[in-house]
Scaffold this motif. Structure first.
Motif, PDB file in Angstrom:
ATOM      1  N   SER A  58      -1.790 -20.234  17.790  1.00 27.55           N
ATOM      2  CA  SER A  58      -2.115 -18.824  17.567  1.00 27.55           C
ATOM      3  C   SER A  58      -0.843 -18.015  17.344  1.00 27.55           C
ATOM      4  O   SER A  58       0.270 -18.493  17.582  1.00 27.55           O
ATOM      5  CB  SER A  58      -2.855 -18.257  18.788  1.00 27.55           C
ATOM      6  OG  SER A  58      -2.046 -18.373  19.952  1.00 27.55           O
ATOM      7  N   VAL A  59      -1.012 -16.812  16.859  1.00 28.92           N
ATOM      8  CA  VAL A  59       0.117 -15.902  16.675  1.00 28.92           C
ATOM      9  C   VAL A  59       0.663 -15.541  18.052  1.00 28.92           C
ATOM     10  O   VAL A  59      -0.087 -15.164  18.962  1.00 28.92           O
ATOM     11  CB  VAL A  59      -0.336 -14.624  15.936  1.00 28.92           C
ATOM     12  CG1 VAL A  59       0.821 -13.639  15.832  1.00 28.92           C
ATOM     13  CG2 VAL A  59      -0.888 -14.967  14.562  1.00 28.92           C
ATOM     14  N   GLY A  62       3.918 -23.486   9.129  1.00 23.88           N
ATOM     15  CA  GLY A  62       3.781 -22.108   9.567  1.00 23.88           C
ATOM     16  C   GLY A  62       4.853 -21.193   8.995  1.00 23.88           C
ATOM     17  O   GLY A  62       5.696 -21.594   8.196  1.00 23.88           O
ATOM     18  N   GLU A  91       1.670 -17.153  11.952  1.00 25.12           N
ATOM     19  CA  GLU A  91       0.507 -18.025  11.790  1.00 25.12           C
ATOM     20  C   GLU A  91       0.738 -19.304  12.580  1.00 25.12           C
ATOM     21  O   GLU A  91       1.797 -19.491  13.198  1.00 25.12           O
ATOM     22  CB  GLU A  91       0.294 -18.346  10.310  1.00 25.12           C
ATOM     23  CG  GLU A  91       1.472 -19.020   9.650  1.00 25.12           C
ATOM     24  CD  GLU A  91       1.219 -19.316   8.188  1.00 25.12           C
ATOM     25  OE1 GLU A  91       0.050 -19.431   7.805  1.00 25.12           O
ATOM     26  OE2 GLU A  91       2.200 -19.454   7.433  1.00 25.12           O
TER      27      GLU A  91
END
Length: 255
Positions: free
Chosen positions: A14-15, A34, A67
């Motif tokens: 996750s961010v 990412g 991301e």
């Protein structure tokens, strides 16, 4: 000398932001997937797949993932380095070789075969060298290294039929440049240097009465003893036999 401290493969689903932190060792980070941003010291950077980050010991660094991000971190210390250890930096659009090295580290760490630690440490040294290439605007002068290698080669192969043009090309020079640099380094032309090495080797072997004169000639690169004798007498004004007799008759230094 590189000493491996850890290999850590991380996947962030996750961010998120990794808070500012520091390590007592060097750390190489390779972003495998990412994108996001980061900061080391006062420098900021953006990353994407294939970006490399090198962080020097005790350097504050942090990152924010935009991301899903996957990365591999390798911690290590450096003692008495053969090359200067790079300072903290980011390498983007890294050459494929760098990425290959990090994948090999990942494979070695996963398999943990015998000597895997030494293998990883060797790969880290290769990565550091490539990072130096990628980040150093003006590399140290390497002019003498080619000549040094040529001298070492001649010292080991003086007894063979040496092709100086081939040695020049192998050292990375044209013939004229090679001769000039060689003379600057050694004080003599390449051909004279080869003859000098042969003469020194002959004198050393002539001091050993167990080595036959014809064998010495062959070991110095002469197919016929007559050629060797002519060469030796021209240099010393003595035939090989006369030189041997004089050396063996000389009083030995007992000190």
């Amino acid at each position: 000398m590189v000493n491996l401290q850890y290999v850590w493969i991380r996947n962030y689903e996750s961010v998120r932001t990794i808070a500012s932190h520091r390590h007592s060792c060097y750390e190489i980070v390779c972003y495998l997937k990412g994108s996001g941003t980061g900061k080391y010291g006062d420098e900021t950077y953006s990353y994407s797949a294939g970006t490399f980050l090198l962080v020097s010991p005790e350097t504050l660094h942090e990152e924010t993932h935009a991301e899903l991000t996957s990365m591999i971190s390798v911690g290590f210390t450096v003692e008495n380095p053969a090359i200067p250890a790079p300072q903290s930096c980011v390498v983007k659009d890294a050459v494929p070789m760098l990425f290959d090295y990090i994948q090999k580290i990942r494979h070695e760490f996963k398999k943990k075969r015998p000597y895997y630690k030494q293998s990883i440490e060797n790969l880290i040294e290769l990565i550091l060298t490539e990072i130096l290439y990628a980040t150093t605007e003006s590399l140290p002068e390497c002019e003498s290294s080619g000549i040094d290698y040529a001298i070492s080669y001649i010292n080991e192969y003086y007894m063979t039929d040496l092709d100086l043009s081939q040695i020049s090309r192998s050292a990375g020079y044209c013939d004229d440049q090679f001769r000039a640099l060689f003379k600057k380094k050694t004080g003599m032309a390449p051909k004279a240097y080869i003859l000098n090495v042969r003469l020194a080797a002959a004198k050393k072997m002539l001091a050993d009465p167990s080595i036959e004169l014809t064998s010495i000639a062959e070991r110095c690169g002469y197919e016929y003893y007559s050629q060797f004798s002519l060469f030796f007498k021209k240099k010393t004004y003595l035939s090989p036999l006369e030189y041997r007799q004089r050396v063996l008759a000389a009083p030995k230094d007992t000190n």
